[in-house]
Write an enzyme that holds these catalytic residues in place. Structure first.
Site, PDB file in Angstrom:
ATOM      1  N   GLY A 186       0.801  -1.222   0.000  1.00 20.78           N
ATOM      2  CA  GLY A 186       0.000   0.000   0.000  1.00 20.78           C
ATOM      3  C   GLY A 186       0.828   1.264   0.000  1.00 20.78           C
ATOM      4  O   GLY A 186       0.451   2.272  -0.608  1.00 20.78           O
ATOM      5  N   ASP A 213      -7.103  -0.907   6.238  1.00 22.37           N
ATOM      6  CA  ASP A 213      -7.428  -2.083   7.051  1.00 22.37           C
ATOM      7  C   ASP A 213      -6.184  -2.961   7.095  1.00 22.37           C
ATOM      8  O   ASP A 213      -6.089  -3.990   6.412  1.00 22.37           O
ATOM      9  CB  ASP A 213      -8.604  -2.839   6.440  1.00 22.37           C
TER      10      ASP A 213
HETATM   11  N1  SAM Z   1      -8.885  -6.183  10.803  1.00 20.43           N
HETATM   12  C1  SAM Z   1      -7.503  -6.604  10.976  1.00 20.43           C
HETATM   13  C2  SAM Z   1      -6.845  -5.778  12.064  1.00 20.43           C
HETATM   14  O1  SAM Z   1      -7.488  -4.869  12.563  1.00 20.43           O
HETATM   15  O2  SAM Z   1      -5.691  -6.098  12.404  1.00 20.43           O
HETATM   16  C3  SAM Z   1      -6.782  -6.517   9.659  1.00 20.43           C
HETATM   17  C4  SAM Z   1      -7.254  -7.601   8.768  1.00 20.43           C
HETATM   18  S1  SAM Z   1      -6.687  -7.629   7.129  1.00 20.43           S
HETATM   19  C5  SAM Z   1      -6.544  -9.331   6.946  1.00 20.43           C
HETATM   20  C6  SAM Z   1      -5.012  -7.033   7.197  1.00 20.43           C
HETATM   21  C7  SAM Z   1      -4.426  -7.064   5.804  1.00 20.43           C
HETATM   22  O3  SAM Z   1      -3.390  -6.092   5.650  1.00 20.43           O
HETATM   23  C8  SAM Z   1      -3.792  -8.420   5.420  1.00 20.43           C
HETATM   24  O4  SAM Z   1      -4.500  -8.964   4.328  1.00 20.43           O
HETATM   25  C9  SAM Z   1      -2.350  -8.063   5.047  1.00 20.43           C
HETATM   26  O5  SAM Z   1      -1.828  -8.866   4.015  1.00 20.43           O
HETATM   27  C10 SAM Z   1      -2.521  -6.606   4.644  1.00 20.43           C
HETATM   28  N2  SAM Z   1      -1.287  -5.814   4.627  1.00 20.43           N
HETATM   29  C11 SAM Z   1      -0.318  -5.771   5.575  1.00 20.43           C
HETATM   30  N3  SAM Z   1       0.648  -4.900   5.217  1.00 20.43           N
HETATM   31  C12 SAM Z   1       0.275  -4.373   4.012  1.00 20.43           C
HETATM   32  C13 SAM Z   1       0.846  -3.417   3.127  1.00 20.43           C
HETATM   33  N4  SAM Z   1       2.019  -2.821   3.417  1.00 20.43           N
HETATM   34  N5  SAM Z   1       0.185  -3.106   1.985  1.00 20.43           N
HETATM   35  C14 SAM Z   1      -1.009  -3.701   1.696  1.00 20.43           C
HETATM   36  N6  SAM Z   1      -1.615  -4.634   2.480  1.00 20.43           N
HETATM   37  C15 SAM Z   1      -0.967  -4.957   3.630  1.00 20.43           C
END
Ligand code: SAM
Length: 280
Positions: free
Chosen positions: A137, A154
């Protein structure tokens, strides 16, 4: 067998671990999905609980409908992270939405959650309004030239791949990507145990946003008390009236947590959280 969350070394929650449905080291993180008698299917990334079938609605409804109901006409939405599809499902309930760009770093999370958490996305990943981007992201936002009315981050916690989504560079990029009246909402930790995240986000937002706020939501499996959701805009955003929120909420189907009353109440912050919102 029991699953012990490892977010905090000195304290934490543990689950009866029924059948392990999936477990792997992806290119970005350790992913496990297991069954629990009380919460249904549970997903953890790098040892931190991300979502469960039983309580996902609380977090996803509050991360989405608060900003979407406060923006006058949210058409173009950006979701960072959100690989389980719950945020996307809720965003697409709004008739005003013309396009959603979702930037998720780990395609395995999306594929596995479609398979094991079908009620999270409920077909949302097939919606023609979606532009799905597999990328970090922070890298996406650094090269972005589009404008969005609402950005929802998120993400996982600021450990591992999620760390960059809590840095000033990312917030600056979000400010550039937002329309003048646009709103940014962020997963911002549980202040009772991660109060430093509220303080650092508040301070890092100062150069870019004139509205810097937080609202609280008690998510049962995000332990340690209510979770803070960051709320920022380049404009002065005022709370709609209860009547106006009731009007906007009429179009949103299948709500189980969000309500206009809960929306307004969520911005009432305990003193210890207000005390974290101080500039250097
Ligand atoms: N609701 C959860 C919480 O509050 O911790 C988050 C759930 S969601 C599954 C988190 C998502 O962020 C994951 O799918 C993960 O792969 C994604 N993620 C982590 N770092 C990221 C980044 N730098 N760019 C995009 N997505 C990312």
């Amino acid at each position: 067998m029991r699953y012990q969350e490892i977010l905090y070394s000195e304290w934490g929650q543990n689950f009866t671990q029924g059948q392990t449905l999936f477990e792997a080291e992806t290119n970005h993180q350790h992913l496990i999905i297991f069954d629990n008698p009380r919460f249904g299917r549970v997903m953890a990334l790098d040892g931190v609980i991300q979502t469960t079938e039983a309580d996902e609605f609380v977090y996803h409804e509050m991360m989405v409908h608060v900003p979407m109901n406060m923006h006058l006409n949210p058409k173009h939405i950006l979701i960072i992270g959100g690989g389980d599809g719950g945020i996307l499902r809720e965003v697409l309930k709004h008739h005003s939405v013309e396009s959603v760009t979702q930037v998720e770093i780990d395609p395995v999370v999306i594929d596995i959650c479609i398979e094991y958490f079908p009620n999270h996305s409920k077909g949302a990943f097939d919606d023609p309004r979606l532009n799905l981007v597999i990328n970090d992201g922070a890298a996406f936002i650094a090269n972005n030239t589009e404008h969005f009315n609402v950005i929802i981050t998120d993400s996982t916690d600021p450990i591992g791949p999620g760390r960059v989504l809590f840095e000033s560079e990312f917030y600056q990029g979000c400010a550039s990507a937002l329309s003048d009246d646009g709103i940014l909402v962020t997963q911002n930790g549980v202040p009772f145990l991660q109060g430093d995240e509220v303080m650092s986000t508040y301070r890092r937002w100062k150069p870019f946003f004139s509205t810097r706020a937080f609202y609280l939501t008690p998510v049962p499996t995000y332990v340690g008390g209510a979770m803070a959701m960051g709320f920022a805009s380049k404009s002065e955003i005022t709370q709609p009236s209860l009547a106006r929120l009731e009007e906007r909420t009429e179009e949103i189907f299948d709500l189980k947590y969000y309500s206009p009353e809960v929306h307004l109440g969520a911005f009432g912050l305990p003193t210890f959280v207000q005390n974290l919102m101080v500039d250097e």
